[in-house]
Design an enzyme around this catalytic site. Structure first.
Site, mmCIF file in Angstrom:
data_model
loop_
_atom_site.group_PDB
_atom_site.id
_atom_site.type_symbol
_atom_site.label_atom_id
_atom_site.label_comp_id
_atom_site.label_asym_id
_atom_site.label_seq_id
_atom_site.Cartn_x
_atom_site.Cartn_y
_atom_site.Cartn_z
ATOM 1 N N ASP A 166 44.767 -21.344 -0.280
ATOM 2 C CA ASP A 166 43.958 -20.618 -1.321
ATOM 3 C C ASP A 166 44.767 -19.879 -2.518
ATOM 4 O O ASP A 166 44.602 -18.921 -2.715
ATOM 5 C CB ASP A 166 43.145 -19.420 -0.588
ATOM 6 C CG ASP A 166 42.378 -20.022 0.340
ATOM 7 O OD1 ASP A 166 42.428 -21.127 0.816
ATOM 8 O OD2 ASP A 166 41.410 -19.242 0.862
ATOM 9 N N CYS A 220 38.686 -25.662 1.845
ATOM 10 C CA CYS A 220 39.916 -26.384 2.627
ATOM 11 C C CYS A 220 39.440 -27.697 3.531
ATOM 12 O O CYS A 220 39.999 -28.664 3.402
ATOM 13 C CB CYS A 220 40.138 -25.429 3.862
ATOM 14 S SG CYS A 220 38.735 -24.665 4.695
ATOM 15 N N HIS A 232 44.017 -25.849 -2.134
ATOM 16 C CA HIS A 232 43.077 -25.524 -3.238
ATOM 17 C C HIS A 232 43.444 -24.262 -3.941
ATOM 18 O O HIS A 232 44.341 -23.438 -3.676
ATOM 19 C CB HIS A 232 41.543 -25.611 -2.958
ATOM 20 C CG HIS A 232 41.282 -24.513 -1.751
ATOM 21 N ND1 HIS A 232 41.119 -23.475 -2.204
ATOM 22 C CD2 HIS A 232 40.844 -24.855 -0.556
ATOM 23 C CE1 HIS A 232 40.704 -22.688 -0.929
ATOM 24 N NE2 HIS A 232 40.520 -23.736 0.099
#
Length: 636
Positions: free
Chosen positions: A35, A73, A250
């Site tokens: 993240d 995810c 991501h």
């Protein structure tokens, strides 16, 4: 000095080659952060203190156009582990665990077959039931169960996941850990709220600044973990024979980033360090940047290529390093489907500058009723939503709090990295728009994008007992899933001028066409006797998905007496991912569902008594959706 330098390089190479032992193949280490975007010192962003990662970049190559194919995810990791696009094999919905064709395997299995020791520490989250043969070792303990457990002279591929930067560490189950990180970092390394830049789509408020600072501090702490891993690799005498990848799964875990298909959702850091012994594979001289587009679908094939293994032909990624390196890709794609309890269908394509986003359900907002229950306590979301509810948002802060999405979006990510200026209606960009539209459609046709039949309908048609998977079914029965016709129907949303075509599709014998016809009637808000009569007729459709669409449309037209019992019936379906369709319809109806409030309260209480660890995951999603519905009722 030059002869001395040359001699030193030769000696280092000699030492490295001898360290390889009898097997000349490289070891490969993945360090995955969770993240985060490229918010690192080596990417010229100085809020986080990242000396270890910055040193890795100086010793390796920093990729400037690395792309996660999904902003969440599980679909991102499904892409990584298979080297295939999840919408093409059915693994695109968040935590779906569908069956895939037998030829779809984790790329790590090919490494094992070729003699590699493989270990994963610890996250999987692959969206499919990966077999036990995926890894030699699956363990939380990378120190003892990682490369140290390999055989003598056996090459290894190890993945170490660092969860300290996960979004949950900003708002859920993370406070005690965060305070420990703050203490360990010390005051000189901390980022403070008044130092950060607030993205222009958020209101500049103290709660949002505090959350951004916390995100940066979590990155600083994770950098220390990276340092420990790299130091251990060096102490074990393996740094000279190990290719190291460092990347994030991501973008940052903030509203309008995590889970979406925006530039901030998908643009990730990627650093690759190739030791001198394998300098023939290095993408650049140490310390340089590479602007080649690479995306997650390429990572598995690239690791195989570095291990001397030709990627199997079914893999859709393009190796960007190693023996089987290909030419640079021109485009990167992304996808959003069901995210936990919320349905959606978004696809995008990026050419390194222009980013085209196609929202196939424009009637659904980005937030409001579409916000997932799990992160809705996040301070940045709550403040943003509060400002929206009070009408205090202006200009850029109001764009993504609209109650509907535009069907198409086009952004120049060089000039507008925050993606605020939609260029779809600007004639100056008509050429780029049409080109990327075509590229997206061609890609969808090439992989046979399975997202145009809703997940609930796939569950109605195929069970775990069926021999054919979704991938195989659409190839064996092309009439079941006419992708181009389905997309053509989807392209007509929302447009009242296509109501007749949508009504005709709603009467089709093909269930997927019926779905899009029904979605068109919902989105177009057209009311006449013919449409109402057809909606009533379809309440008895054997497909629960079609019955739910009919009931929701009738309820929105004010006919709740006939429609709400249908929604309650499907809500209690044996398959919770079918029942979830009804839960979302009820939630979207808002106050129009109040006549069945008592039934909803009873259903929610029943779900709250269950141990969700023992239940199918869809039950939790229904519970979250009903909790949101009941909270909405209580707030109004």
């Amino acid at each position: 000095m030059k002869p001395l330098k040359s001699l030193l390089c030769t000696l280092l190479l000699f030492v490295a080659v001898n360290a390889l032992g009898d097997d000349p193949r490289p070891n490969i280490l993945w360090i995955t952060l969770e993240d985060i975007g490229p918010d690192l010192g080596c990417y010229d962003l100085r809020y986080a203190d990242t000396p270890n990662i910055d040193r890795l970049a100086l010793e390796g190559t920093r990729y400037t156009r690395a792309w996660s194919n999904a902003g969440m995810c599980a679909p991102a990791r499904a892409t990584l582990i298979t080297g295939m696009y999840p919408p093409g094999i059915g693994t695109q919905n968040m935590r779906s665990e569908v069956r895939t064709p037998e030829f779809v395997r984790a790329f790590s299995e090919y490494l094992r077959q070729a003699g590699y020791f493989t270990s994963n520490h610890d996250k999987t989250d692959y969206n499919w039931a990966a077999p036990k043969t995926t890894w030699t070792v699956q363990s939380k303990d990378w120190f003892d169960d990682g490369w140290r457990r390999r055989g003598t002279d056996q090459p290894f591929f190890t993945v170490i996941n660092i969860g300290d930067t996960h979004a949950s560490q900003m708002y859920w189950r993370g406070e005690e850990k965060y305070q420990r990180r703050v203490k360990e970092l010390g005051p000189k390394r901390l980022c403070h709220p008044d130092e950060v830049d607030v993205p222009p789509y958020y209101p500049d408020q103290p709660e949002i600044r505090a959350e951004i600072a916390r995100y940066q501090n979590n990155i600083s702490y994770a950098d220390g973990v990276v340092g420990e891993i790299l130091d251990q690799l060096d102490d074990d005498g393996l740094a000279d024979t190990t290719i190291v990848f460092l990347f994030s799964d991501h973008g940052p875990g903030f509203p309008r980033s995590k889970g979406w298909c925006f530039y901030s959702s998908l643009h990730v850091p990627l650093i690759v360090r190739v030791p001198q012994a394998f300098r023939q594979y290095a993408p650049s001289e140490p310390g340089h940047a590479d602007d080649r587009i690479v995306s997650f679908v390429d990572f598995g094939p690239t690791v195989l290529s570095l291990g001397g293994i030709e990627p199997p032909s079914h893999m859709q990624g393009q190796p960007f390093l190693g023996e089987f390196k290909t030419s640079a890709r021109r485009l990167a794609f992304s996808y959003r489907d069901r995210m936990d309890e919320r349905f959606d269908l978004i696809r995008s394509v990026w050419d390194g500058r222009f980013h085209y986003i196609r929202n196939y359900f424009p009637r659904l907002p980005w937030f409001h009723g579409q916000t997932r229950y799990y992160p809705h306590t996040q301070a940045s979301y709550q403040v943003w939503q509060e400002f929206a509810d009070m009408g205090r948002l202006q200009e850029s802060t109001a764009i993504y709090m609209a109650h509907e999405k535009p069907a198409e979006m086009l952004f120049d990510t060089q000039a507008d990295p925050h993606e605020l200026n939609n260029l779809v209606s600007d004639p100056a960009y008509a050429t780029q728009l049409e080109a990327l539209r075509t590229e997206l459609r061609d890609w969808q046709d090439g992989i046979i994008d399975l997202g145009f039949m809703p997940e609930s309908m796939w569950h109605e048609r195929l069970s775990d007992r069926d021999s054919a998977t979704r991938y195989e079914t659409v190839r064996q029965q092309p009439g079941l899933y006419p992708l181009q016709q389905l997309r053509q129907l989807a392209d007509r949303l929302p447009n009242a001028g296509h109501t007749a075509a949508m009504l005709k599709a709603f009467q089709s014998d093909n269930r997927a066409e019926q779905f899009w016809g029904g979605m068109g009637l919902l989105a177009n808000h057209v009311d006449n006797d013919t449409i109402r009569a057809e909606l009533h007729r379809q309440l008895d459709n054997p497909s629960p998905t079609i019955a739910v669409i009919s009931a929701q449309a009738l309820a929105e037209l004010g006919e709740t007496e006939a429609s709400l019992p249908i929604l309650l019936r499907v809500l209690d379906h044996d398959d919770p991912l079918i029942g979830l369709r009804a839960a979302n319809a009820i939630d979207q109806l808002g106050q129009r569902a109040r006549p069945v409030l008592q039934e909803l309260v009873a259903h929610e209480k029943q779900l709250s008594k269950l141990d969700m660890r023992e239940e199918p995951l869809g039950k939790q999603f229904i519970h979250w959706t009903l909790q949101h519905t009941l909270e909405t009722f209580s707030n109004q």
